[in-house]
Scaffold this motif. Sequence first.
Motif, PDB file in Angstrom:
ATOM      1  N   ARG A   1       0.817  -1.214   0.000  1.00  0.00           N
ATOM      2  CA  ARG A   1       0.000   0.000   0.000  1.00  0.00           C
ATOM      3  C   ARG A   1       0.850   1.264   0.000  1.00  0.00           C
ATOM      4  N   HIS A   2       2.052   1.198   0.603  1.00  0.00           N
ATOM      5  CA  HIS A   2       2.934   2.367   0.625  1.00  0.00           C
ATOM      6  C   HIS A   2       3.463   2.701  -0.765  1.00  0.00           C
ATOM      7  N   MET A   3       3.346   1.741  -1.700  1.00  0.00           N
ATOM      8  CA  MET A   3       3.802   1.965  -3.070  1.00  0.00           C
ATOM      9  C   MET A   3       2.618   2.101  -4.036  1.00  0.00           C
ATOM     10  N   GLY A   4       1.408   2.231  -3.487  1.00  0.00           N
ATOM     11  CA  GLY A   4       0.226   2.267  -4.345  1.00  0.00           C
ATOM     12  C   GLY A   4       0.035   0.946  -5.070  1.00  0.00           C
ATOM     13  N   LEU A   5       0.372  -0.160  -4.384  1.00  0.00           N
ATOM     14  CA  LEU A   5       0.351  -1.479  -5.004  1.00  0.00           C
ATOM     15  C   LEU A   5      -0.644  -2.395  -4.304  1.00  0.00           C
ATOM     16  N   GLY A   6      -1.597  -2.918  -5.062  1.00  0.00           N
ATOM     17  CA  GLY A   6      -2.516  -3.916  -4.547  1.00  0.00           C
ATOM     18  C   GLY A   6      -2.015  -5.304  -4.905  1.00  0.00           C
TER      19      GLY A   6
END
Length: 214
Positions: free
Chosen positions: A119-124
């Motif tokens: 989530r800290h990388m905008g990654l699901g």
Amino acid sequence: LRVTDKIQITGGAGMGKTHMLVNDIFLAKGSPYNSSGVRIYLCINDVSRDQPLYQKLKKESKADVKFVKLPEDEEQEKQLFDMFKSHDGDQVIVFDDQLVEGKRSVGKRVIERVFIAGRHMGLGVILIEQSPMTNRLARLNTDVFIMFDTSMASGVAHLARELHPESKGKRVMQCFRQSTGKRHGYLIVDARAGAGERRFRDSSFNNVYDFSIA
């Protein structure tokens, strides 16, 4: 659903998990995944890459769809995460358990790292598995469970008890059996805070199971 959600899709072989992923999530009308600003990574085995459904996704999606290899060592793992960090926008990675099974130690570490730090990388992350009980850390950090019928019913029953201890999981199992009783049917469990009355739904995405009714 949000692109950055952590999702587990579980169920037996031939139940329609890939069909659901491509048509009901990625290409559905109004889907947040179907956008030019989104990147979809498919970490699947070589045979699956040629599946008509994945080829359809690559052809029809507005998102940037990429096939990626499961890292085999720390250097490849670093390269994968550097790719995540370099993308300026929402992104999601799909892991197929058939691919991870043969490389358990590396695959398990990469999956757990994504579930914790994604989530800290905008990654699901979307993890496709036979049972929701395979990876405890992933299960405890999952936002949405999508459960198809499976021969590994004990795993579903264990998760059901965690989700609704008030009924010792019996209410969840009733919903599960009703949802999966239809061809390619599945139960959606929204485990995010604030899901409220829409926490348990069937594969129509609209039929809500109301636990306030005895």
